[in-house]
Design an enzyme around this catalytic site. Structure first.
Site, PDB file in Angstrom:
ATOM      1  CG  ASP A 295      -9.009 -10.021  -3.152  1.00 21.47           C
ATOM      2  OD1 ASP A 295      -7.859 -10.421  -3.094  1.00 21.47           O
ATOM      3  OD2 ASP A 295      -8.964  -8.503  -3.566  1.00 21.47           O
TER       4      ASP A 295
HETATM    5  C1  BGC Z   1      -5.444  -7.988  -3.103  1.00 13.45           C
HETATM    6  C2  BGC Z   1      -5.962  -9.181  -5.048  1.00 13.45           C
HETATM    7  C3  BGC Z   1      -4.006 -10.372  -4.503  1.00 13.45           C
HETATM    8  C4  BGC Z   1      -5.133 -10.931  -3.343  1.00 13.45           C
HETATM    9  C5  BGC Z   1      -4.421 -11.930  -2.924  1.00 13.45           C
HETATM   10  C6  BGC Z   1      -5.685  -8.951  -2.274  1.00 13.45           C
HETATM   11  O1  BGC Z   1      -5.518  -8.353  -1.140  1.00 13.45           O
HETATM   12  O2  BGC Z   1      -6.989  -7.340  -3.378  1.00 13.45           O
HETATM   13  O3  BGC Z   1      -5.715  -8.177  -4.986  1.00 13.45           O
HETATM   14  O4  BGC Z   1      -4.842 -10.809  -5.731  1.00 13.45           O
HETATM   15  O5  BGC Z   1      -4.619  -9.682  -1.747  1.00 13.45           O
HETATM   16  O6  BGC Z   1      -2.758 -11.675  -2.152  1.00 13.45           O
END
Ligand code: BGC
Length: 759
Positions: A295
């Site tokens: 993530d």
């Molecule tokens: C979120 C994810 C997301 C990623 C990319 C993160 O902060 O937890 O769900 O896919 O950002 O945008």
């Protein structure tokens, strides 16, 4: 050896080295030619091409493939040319993506294209209901369709990969990200996960209208303590496997291309550095061969977790644990090559991660079709049939929570209608959170939808009555705030002059989603006061709720004549709400999550354990509260219709069955009302006595069926070992002999019951 002999040996070695270099170069060139051959991918070709590329990559280029960066800064063009970038997220649009892609394909030594990712969560340009809402349709085919449309739009703008579906189970409505998933239940969650993966990827994600899906967030992110986003999770392996893993397993079984490791600490080991979940369960037990992306900076965050000493240590732990690609932070690229040279990171682990990345790039067909076509972008976005699907799916997602005295549906011929509430004509908030490229100018508001649905003689008045975008941490407004008073008075005037009121209230789109946890589940701002005063006018009032989580709406449940849960319906919000309000569509959605009476009951879910002292009205010393009834306000699976259904003739096949056997269960559903409608017929099981305690009930089957007035339909299920088993004390999956109870019903409460025996 004399001088001449030494010279001869040297020159022999030099000649050998030189000819070896030539041979390698020739081999490399052939390999590159093979690697870049166009054509359909047979697995063997893919594997050969991967090895051919890998053989030529420098260590830095290998780590380059494992780097994903956000946006489209000029620096990335340079990185792409040097082969030091594998993927981007958040860069969008044919022009931007093609410029980056040219840098990688024309500019880099090995010509490996970039993979473009984006969060396409509930639509790209055509916005569908939030995933929690779509789960309320209990219609996996609808979820598959909306994901397929989202994929077609995303692919048309040059994207290859979406960070969806989010398949986190959430039992805590305070957690804002409950909006992004399918709710509290693993069985419904698994069905939705399968459907969404199929929708995004189809049979082959290299197709021009499909993208690679990503099951996230691996894992148990939804169990964040106190519902506070990013917080620690601590749960037994049994609960993990029983409640949180099934939707992820369903995604793997549906062929999902990628997983995202999560932010949270799980039982002391952060999930972005957790070999048990990332490698043992995901790869070894489940055989997942796709890519795991971290993530957003979750590898770097191993440091504040207190799990890694510094960036190098974070990379040294995350990569071999099983995180292949690093999102945004750069610990792999910065420290990886040195770690390998110092023997602290095995090159074999790096090669495996690179293979996985190259494999999805090859499977996605981007070596053959690296560029986006701007004409395709224009022709695809927001097609009329996409909008039509959004309208239909939004209406299918709505849940009629209450409907006293048949307030709904409203007659389209109504003379004076007041459409009140801060969300009634709010273009932005109706799309909810994570709205892709959804644009507010595309949105149909409820006011607009209502106006389009009513007869020519209907007068529609509108007033906001209150504000929804309140600062949740701000001091409460003074009750005599003149601006608030004026808003309220105008709305009350409109309500008094109307024959009926549609009151559209709830949360703003940004109050759920990431980093949007709340400690209160109440209506924000002065909306409850607005509702109380509007309802006190005595007019028939239909409340339309828009929200990304269950709300504690006890007062409304007691006093509002009708409540329609609309979630955040998306681009076609207004038309879909109007379709249901005026009865063009008979609502058939059911809650995918329990609505508590008060936030103090959270976590509250239908598949709880009985305890040694099950709650009892007459006995204080049982598992209950002093101040609030222990039951929910609205149970999981609840949802009404404009017609009425009756269940009868529950039939169970021959019993006892063996532990490996199956049991047929069927029931008749009759529409005893006046309108065509859909009922979601739900099947729940309970293992009455077992070697570990089992929930009082678990959903194991559901079907949404359309039934005409007077018609009876037979709904059949087959229950098997996968529905009857559980993890025993040794964490082995077993079906134990004994009594099982079965309940077939239209919610997690009531219905018809029976029992059978496993021998
Ligand atoms: C979120 C994810 C997301 C990623 C990319 C993160 O902060 O937890 O769900 O896919 O950002 O945008």
């Amino acid at each position: 050896m004399g001088d001449s002999g030494r010279r001869a040996a040297v020159s022999w070695r030099e000649r050998f080295a030189a000819s070896r270099a030539v041979r390698l170069a020739v081999l490399g060139a052939c390999a590159l030619a093979i690697a870049n051959l166009a054509g359909p991918e047979r697995p063997l070709d893919v594997e050969r091409r991967i090895e051919a590329l890998l053989a030529q990559m420098t260590l830095e280029e290998k780590f380059g493939q494992l780097q994903q960066l956000s946006g489209s800064r000029p620096e990335y063009l340079e990185l792409a040319r040097r082969g030091l970038l594998g993927s981007t997220l958040n860069a969008r649009g044919a022009a931007t993506l093609n410029e980056l892609q040219h840098a990688a394909v024309d500019g880099s030594r090995l010509k490996i294209p970039l993979l473009f990712a984006f969060d396409v969560i509930h639509g790209y340009r055509t916005v569908f209901p939030i995933p929690l809402g779509e789960a309320a349709s209990w219609d996996p085919a609808a979820a598959e369709r909306s994901a397929a449309i989202a994929a077609a739009e995303a692919k048309a703008v040059g994207l290859h990969w979406t960070f969806a579906p989010m398949v986190d189970i959430a039992r805590d409505a305070r957690w804002g990200r409950i909006a992004e998933g399918a709710g509290e239940d693993p069985f419904l969650g698994a069905a939705m996960a399968r459907a969404r993966v199929r929708g995004f990827q189809g049979d082959d994600y290299s197709q021009p209208d499909r993208v690679i899906a990503c099951a996230k967030h691996w894992v148990a992110y939804g169990a964040a303590e106190a519902g506070r986003d990013y917080n620690t999770t601590d749960l037994s392996e049994r609960t993990l496997r029983t409640v949180y893993l099934p939707p992820f397993k369903a995604a793997v079984d549906a062929g999902v291309g990628t997983f995202m490791s999560a932010f949270n600490d799980l039982n002391g080991v952060p999930t972005s550095g957790n070999p048990f979940t990332l490698t043992q369960v995901l790869r070894k037990e489940w055989g997942f061969d796709g890519v795991v992306v971290s993530d957003h900076e979750s590898v770097l965050e191993l440091i504040p977790h207190g799990f890694a000493a510094d960036e190098a240590d974070a990379a040294r732990q995350a990569l071999p644990a099983g995180v292949d690609m690093e999102m945004v932070s750069r610990t792999y690229a910065t420290h990886g090559p040195r770690l390998v040279k110092e023997g602290k990171l095995a090159v074999s682990a790096v090669d495996e991660a690179v293979r996985r990345v190259l494999r999805i790039k090859l499977r996605a067909g981007i070596f053959e079709t690296p560029y986006a076509d701007p004409a395709r972008e224009r022709a695809t976005l927001l097609k009329p049939e996409f909008r039509e699907a959004a309208r239909e799916i939004a209406a299918r997602s709505m849940v009629l929570l209450k409907n006293d005295r048949g307030v709904l549906p409203l007659p389209a011929s109504i003379v004076r209608l007041a459409v009140i509430g801060p969300l009634a004509d709010d273009r932005r908030n109706m799309m909810g959170n994570w709205t892709g490229d959804g644009r507010k100018e595309d949105v149909v508001t409820v006011l607009e939808g209502v106006k389009a649905a009513v007869s020519a003689r209907t007068q529609v008045a509108h007033a906001a009555g209150a504000v929804v975008d309140v600062k949740l941490l701000a001091e409460p407004e003074a009750p005599d705030d003149p601006a608030a008073r004026a808003l309220l008075d105008k709305a009350l005037g409109a309500a008094r002059a109307a024959d009926a009121v549609v009151l559209v209230i709830g949360e703003s789109g940004g109050m759920s989603g990431e980093a949007s946890s709340r400690t209160s589940l109440d209506l924000p701002g002065r909306q409850l006061e607005l509702a109380q005063k509007v309802i006190a006018t005595g007019k028939p009032v239909a409340v339309v709720l828009m929200n990304g989580r269950p709300l504690s709406i006890g007062w409304l449940a007691a006093h509002a004549p009708a409540i329609l849960e609309a979630w955040f319906p998306g681009t076609e919000a207004g038309h879909a709400v109007a379709d249901v309000l005026f009865g063009k569509v008979n609502p058939g959605g059911k809650l995918p999550v329990t609505f508590p009476r008060t936030v103090g009951q959270v976590p509250i879910y239908y598949n709880y354990k009985n305890t040694g002292r099950p709650p009892n009205e007459k006995d204080n010393y049982t598992s209950r509260y002093l101040d609030v009834h222990w039951t929910p306000l609205y149970p999981f699976g609840h949802g009404l219709s404009y017609t009425e259904f009756r269940l009868s003739n529950l039939r169970l096949g021959a019993t006892p069955i063996s532990a490996t056997g199956t049991l047929d269960v069927s029931v008749d559903v009759t529409n005893v009302g006046q309108r065509q409608g859909d009922e979601v017929v739900q099947l729940y099981l309970q293992d009455v006595v077992a070697s570990v305690t089992r929930p009082v009930q678990e959903l194991k089957g559901f079907q949404r069926v359309a039934v005409k007035p007077g018609e009876t339909r037979r709904v059949a299920y087959r229950v098997g070992p996968q529905d009857l088993g559980f993890y025993d004390r040794e964490m082995k999956w077993v079906v134990e002999p004994g009594e099982f109870r079965v309940r077939v019903s239209n919610s997690s409460v009531g219905g018809l019951t029976g029992s059978f025996e496993v021998r």
